[in-house]
Design an enzyme around this catalytic site. Structure first.
Site, PDB file in Angstrom:
ATOM      1  CE1 TYR A   1      -2.617  53.654  60.652  1.00  0.00           C
ATOM      2  CE2 TYR A   1      -1.416  51.957  61.865  1.00  0.00           C
ATOM      3  CZ  TYR A   1      -1.698  53.295  61.618  1.00  0.00           C
ATOM      4  OH  TYR A   1      -1.063  54.275  62.332  1.00  0.00           O
TER       5      TYR A   1
ATOM      6  CE  LYS B   1     -26.853  73.935  58.841  1.00  0.00           C
ATOM      7  NZ  LYS B   1     -27.963  74.896  58.837  1.00  0.00           N
TER       8      LYS B   1
END
Length: 407
Positions: free
Chosen positions: A56, A111
């Site tokens: 970060y 999926k």
């Protein structure tokens, strides 16, 4: 707090407080789904302030600045080039129909985990609370910077054709409607092997497709491109032919490149003497119609959970029988296609998935069967570890040949 789903069959003694037991206490499907089937996992450690400063701020700022100056770097320094958006509006979910976006989420999660399990591709389920084609297109276009590809899923016809076309026109990443093209790829692979088993070529066959929705239209297109002898498509009103005055634009186009024999009438009329039946519509085909097919015919009855022709009936007349179910041989399952197709496309950072890439996927899938070809084995199992690598390699190579690969 969300309301608890309860077991409607439980009695008041199930809970001393008077409440009913949750569904996952007696249904293993609910137990598996509790809390969802997927989660985000970091690929880098954040163990101390040094790790944090790289993952970060301030380290991330250097990467952001570089991407702002050279946008293509996002493919190397973010997850973009290895992740697919699985997008639905919930209007045509499995065999359940229009159940809406919220109820579609378990399928979209499923999926996504199939993408990961079988193709090593990360995927994010996105269920949209809108059904207008243009609104869906605009929404996906705005989401597209985060993804390397878009898998459209369970969107009803004929809107699905328009949505896919418009998205591919506006995006430079692959857009693939699996209900159309995944089904078509696996069907063609199985048909190639069935023909090989009988000593024939695809060009020797006359096929009849029951269903002129997303899957039926895509299968017809792919069979024509693969050189099928002839193919006719039937909807609820009979064979799709140029003499009908009730056709949608999609079906008028379909009539233009199918049914060279000029067959009219019902599905049963078309099946007389046909070599192949492909069912993607539901309903039931009379046994007499199956019996009227040519000797050595192939019956691919793919409706779930109830095939258009029960395998026990089909086997009386057909040399090869396939279904969409896992409890019979020769399952026509889209999971054989879409993970490898996207893995191959992402591997070369393809700008689209071309017809040549789909045909290459079908050929590679058929080739996995090899010398083990038999009437009950014309298509490999989804759990065959050779499938995804073979499809991935074939699609990547085809993308380079077709000029859509960017690396």
């Amino acid at each position: 707090m969300a309301a608890e789903i309860v077991n409607p069959r439980s009695d008041s003694s199930a809970d001393q407080d008077g409440g009913a037991e949750p569904l996952d206490s007696f249904d293993p499907a609910f137990a598996l789904h509790r809390g969802g089937k997927m989660a985000v996992q970091a690929t880098v450690p954040v163990r101390d302030k040094d790790d944090l400063s790289l993952a970060y701020t301030p380290g991330v700022a250097r990467v952001c600045t570089a991407i702002a100056e050279q946008p293509e770097l996002a493919n190397d320094y973010t997850w973009k080039s290895s992740v697919v958006a699985v997008v639905t509006d919930g209007t045509a979910v499995l065999g359940l129909g229009d159940i809406g976006p919220l109820a579609s989420l378990p399928v979209m999660e499923g999926k996504a985990i199939l993408f990961k399990q079988f193709g090593g591709v990360d995927a994010v389920p996105i269920a949209l609370d809108c059904t207008d084609a243009d609104e869906i297109v605009e929404t996906v276009v705005r989401l597209a910077p985060s993804f390397g590809g878009v898998n459209l899923e369970d969107i009803s016809a004929p809107r699905c054709f328009e949505i896919e076309r418009k998205l591919q026109e506006r995006l430079d990443i692959p857009v693939f409607h699996d209900d159309q093209h995944g089904t078509a790829v696996v069907t063609l692979a199985a048909l190639r092997n069935a023909a090989r088993l009988s000593g024939r070529a695809v060009g020797d066959l006359r096929a009849v497709i029951s269903g002129a929705g997303a899957a039926g239209v895509a299968i017809a297109r792919m069979l024509v491109r693969a050189g099928i002898g002839d193919v006719a498509v039937a909807d609820r009103k009979g064979v799709v032919s140029a003499d009908r005055d009730d056709l949608t634009p999609v079906k008028r186009e379909l009539a233009g490149f199918t049914n060279r024999a000029g067959i009219t009438g019902s599905l049963e009329d078309a099946l007389a003497g046909a070599d192949v039946f492909i069912g993607v519509s539901g309903g039931t085909v009379p046994e007499a119609a199956v019996a009227s097919m040519a000797e050595g015919a192939f019956v691919f009855a793919m409706a779930n959970p109830d095939p258009e022709v029960h395998p026990d009936v089909a086997r009386k007349y057909a040399a090869v029988v396939a279904t969409g179910r896992s409890d019979f041989p020769n399952q026509i399952n889209n999971v054989l296609a879409f993970p490898g197709i996207f893995a191959g496309a992402l591997q070369v950072r393809a700008s689209r998935i071309t017809e040549g890439m789909k045909l290459a996927a079908a050929e590679a899938l058929a080739a996995v069967v090899g010398d083990d070809l038999a009437a009950d084995y014309v298509i490999p199992s989804p759990f065959d570890e050779r499938v995804a690598p073979a499809v991935t390699a074939a699609v990547a190579a085809a993308a380079r040949t077709e000029g859509v690969a960017r690396r």
